[in-house]
Design an enzyme around this catalytic site. Structure first.
Site, PDB file in Angstrom:
ATOM      1  N   SER A   1      47.542  51.402  39.918  1.00  0.00           N
ATOM      2  CA  SER A   1      46.676  51.773  41.046  1.00  0.00           C
ATOM      3  C   SER A   1      46.989  53.223  41.370  1.00  0.00           C
ATOM      4  CB  SER A   1      47.033  50.894  42.260  1.00  0.00           C
ATOM      5  OG  SER A   1      46.417  51.370  43.437  1.00  0.00           O
TER       6      SER A   1
ATOM      7  N   TYR B   1      52.802  46.767  48.439  1.00  0.00           N
ATOM      8  CA  TYR B   1      51.872  46.880  47.300  1.00  0.00           C
ATOM      9  C   TYR B   1      52.173  48.159  46.515  1.00  0.00           C
ATOM     10  CZ  TYR B   1      47.309  47.292  44.920  1.00  0.00           C
ATOM     11  OH  TYR B   1      46.308  47.418  43.993  1.00  0.00           O
TER      12      TYR B   1
HETATM   13  N1  LIG Z   1      40.062  46.649  44.003  1.00  0.00           N
HETATM   14  C1  LIG Z   1      40.673  47.819  44.113  1.00  0.00           C
HETATM   15  O1  LIG Z   1      40.297  48.691  44.903  1.00  0.00           O
HETATM   16  C2  LIG Z   1      41.869  48.081  43.249  1.00  0.00           C
HETATM   17  C3  LIG Z   1      42.374  49.380  43.215  1.00  0.00           C
HETATM   18  C4  LIG Z   1      43.473  49.639  42.412  1.00  0.00           C
HETATM   19  C5  LIG Z   1      44.056  48.634  41.673  1.00  0.00           C
HETATM   20  N2  LIG Z   1      43.535  47.371  41.731  1.00  0.00           N
HETATM   21  C6  LIG Z   1      44.198  46.333  40.929  1.00  0.00           C
HETATM   22  O2  LIG Z   1      43.238  45.714  40.106  1.00  0.00           O
HETATM   23  C7  LIG Z   1      43.734  44.430  39.722  1.00  0.00           C
HETATM   24  C8  LIG Z   1      42.608  43.436  39.791  1.00  0.00           C
HETATM   25  O3  LIG Z   1      42.229  43.259  41.120  1.00  0.00           O
HETATM   26  P1  LIG Z   1      40.725  43.235  41.583  1.00  0.00           P
HETATM   27  O4  LIG Z   1      40.545  44.425  42.449  1.00  0.00           O
HETATM   28  O5  LIG Z   1      39.819  43.030  40.428  1.00  0.00           O
HETATM   29  O6  LIG Z   1      40.757  41.957  42.568  1.00  0.00           O
HETATM   30  P2  LIG Z   1      40.435  40.421  42.353  1.00  0.00           P
HETATM   31  O7  LIG Z   1      38.989  40.255  42.074  1.00  0.00           O
HETATM   32  O8  LIG Z   1      41.023  39.740  43.528  1.00  0.00           O
HETATM   33  O9  LIG Z   1      41.252  40.033  41.057  1.00  0.00           O
HETATM   34  C9  LIG Z   1      42.582  39.644  41.066  1.00  0.00           C
HETATM   35  C10 LIG Z   1      42.786  38.807  39.823  1.00  0.00           C
HETATM   36  O10 LIG Z   1      44.163  38.489  39.674  1.00  0.00           O
HETATM   37  C11 LIG Z   1      44.279  37.122  39.388  1.00  0.00           C
HETATM   38  N3  LIG Z   1      45.566  36.640  39.851  1.00  0.00           N
HETATM   39  C12 LIG Z   1      46.107  36.745  41.096  1.00  0.00           C
HETATM   40  N4  LIG Z   1      47.310  36.156  41.138  1.00  0.00           N
HETATM   41  C13 LIG Z   1      47.532  35.665  39.889  1.00  0.00           C
HETATM   42  C14 LIG Z   1      48.597  34.942  39.298  1.00  0.00           C
HETATM   43  N5  LIG Z   1      49.692  34.604  39.997  1.00  0.00           N
HETATM   44  N6  LIG Z   1      48.505  34.595  37.996  1.00  0.00           N
HETATM   45  C15 LIG Z   1      47.400  34.934  37.283  1.00  0.00           C
HETATM   46  N7  LIG Z   1      46.371  35.613  37.783  1.00  0.00           N
HETATM   47  C16 LIG Z   1      46.433  35.968  39.080  1.00  0.00           C
HETATM   48  C17 LIG Z   1      43.116  36.450  40.104  1.00  0.00           C
HETATM   49  O11 LIG Z   1      42.761  35.214  39.483  1.00  0.00           O
HETATM   50  P3  LIG Z   1      43.261  33.771  40.032  1.00  0.00           P
HETATM   51  O12 LIG Z   1      43.284  33.872  41.534  1.00  0.00           O
HETATM   52  O13 LIG Z   1      42.257  32.813  39.507  1.00  0.00           O
HETATM   53  O14 LIG Z   1      44.612  33.554  39.431  1.00  0.00           O
HETATM   54  C18 LIG Z   1      42.021  37.493  39.875  1.00  0.00           C
HETATM   55  O15 LIG Z   1      41.400  37.299  38.647  1.00  0.00           O
HETATM   56  C19 LIG Z   1      44.924  44.134  40.620  1.00  0.00           C
HETATM   57  O16 LIG Z   1      46.127  44.340  39.901  1.00  0.00           O
HETATM   58  C20 LIG Z   1      44.776  45.186  41.726  1.00  0.00           C
HETATM   59  O17 LIG Z   1      46.006  45.507  42.299  1.00  0.00           O
HETATM   60  C21 LIG Z   1      42.455  47.076  42.486  1.00  0.00           C
END
Ligand SMILES: NC(=O)c1ccc[n+]([C@@H]2O[C@H](COP(=O)([O-])OP(=O)(O)OC[C@H]3O[C@@H](n4cnc5c(N)ncnc54)[C@H](OP(=O)(O)O)[C@@H]3O)[C@@H](O)[C@H]2O)c1
Length: 253
Positions: free
Chosen positions: A144, A157
């Site tokens: 991130s 985080y």
């Molecule tokens: N959205 C942003 O602005 C942003 C910015 C920078 C970085 N990120 C990073 O991008 C990544 C993806 O997040 P997203 O933004 O796409 O949000 P999201 O839609 O909430 O996706 C999170 C994903 O992680 C999975 N997950 C959570 N806990 C887990 C576990 N214990 N084991 C396996 N899978 C797990 C969830 O699936 P299940 O719940 O089905 O397990 C879901 O598919 C994250 O690492 C986040 O920190 C996001």
């Protein structure tokens, strides 16, 4: 025309939602056979359906990335299904523990570090064990911009994401001569549910994102997916140990 990932086998953790889902779809479009690993099966099946309807190949492996036996089984199932592992996008993550540090909880710390940092470590541990037997592979971890600069509202985080950046650069050095490239993407503000958790209203978060981002907008999940496809492809053959912002210029400021 050949896809950029034609014939490759790729694991995408958190591939059932958000950035991971968009990346799973793009990987399949580029010819990869995709293993979607996450906990919620119904959402995983939706993505599988979408990939298969478009003529691609994919399986879902129910995995909690914070549990060593499940991560080991995720890689074993991948090899059982497709015979190898070429790429991985270690993307699963949670955004917990907002607010001032003295108000955060031990539970938020444990869960955040377990999923975001220990999860990425476990994934690399078992993925690379397979990749060394094949003398090659490409890994992208989802860090991130919070893995590159501090954030007032998300100290826990941010600590977990700095950890991901540190793991990425160090592991890249360990395998640089072994044909295994290890990089990270560092997304900025992405229009997604995870960015909309926390205290502020979604509209407030969106206006904060626009205010803080030099390009004056949030990114789409597809814009992150494109960077991951490129980093996993042979087009990035001399790129390793990089934590690449996909952030509309946020970190440059
Ligand atoms: N959205 C942003 O602005 C942003 C910015 C920078 C970085 N990120 C990073 O991008 C990544 C993806 O997040 P997203 O933004 O796409 O949000 P999201 O839609 O909430 O996706 C999170 C994903 O992680 C999975 N997950 C959570 N806990 C887990 C576990 N214990 N084991 C396996 N899978 C797990 C969830 O699936 P299940 O719940 O089905 O397990 C879901 O598919 C994250 O690492 C986040 O920190 C996001």
């Amino acid at each position: 025309m050949q896809g950029l990932l034609e014939g490759r086998v790729a694991i995408i953790t958190g591939g059932n939602s958000g950035i991971g889902r968009a990346t799973a779809l793009r990987f399949a479009e580029e010819g990869a056979r995709v293993v979607i690993a996450a906990r919620r099966e119904a959402q995983g099946q939706d993505v599988l359906g979408e990939i298969k309807r478009a003529g691609g190949e994919a399986i879902f492996v129910r995995t909690d990335v914070s549990r060593p036996t499940e991560v080991e089984a995720m890689v074993a199932r991948t090899v059982e299904a497709y015979g190898r592992l070429d790429c991985a996008f270690n993307n699963a993550g949670v955004a917990l523990g907002h607010g001032l540090i003295h108000e955060t909880t031990v539970e938020d710390w444990d869960r955040t570090v377990d999923v975001n940092l220990k999860g990425v470590w476990l994934c690399m541990k078992y993925e690379i064990a397979q990749m060394v037997t094949q003398s090659g592979g490409a890994i992208v971890n989802n860090s991130s911009t919070a893995g590159l600069v501090g954030y007032e509202d998300g100290a826990i985080y941010t600590a977990s994401k700095y950890g991901v950046t540190g793991l990425t650069t160090s592991v890249a050095l360990q395998y640089a001569t072994k044909g295994i490239r290890v990089n990270a993407v560092c997304p900025g503000w992405i229009r997604l549910p995870v960015t909309r958790e926390g205290d502020a209203e979604p509209e407030e978060r969106e206006s904060q994102a626009v205010r803080e981002t030099p390009m004056r907008r949030m990114a789409s999940v597809e814009e992150v997916a494109e960077a991951v496809v490129w980093l996993c492809s042979d087009k990035a053959s001399f790129v390793t140990g990089v934590a690449m912002p996909v952030d509309g210029g946020l970190v440059a400021r």
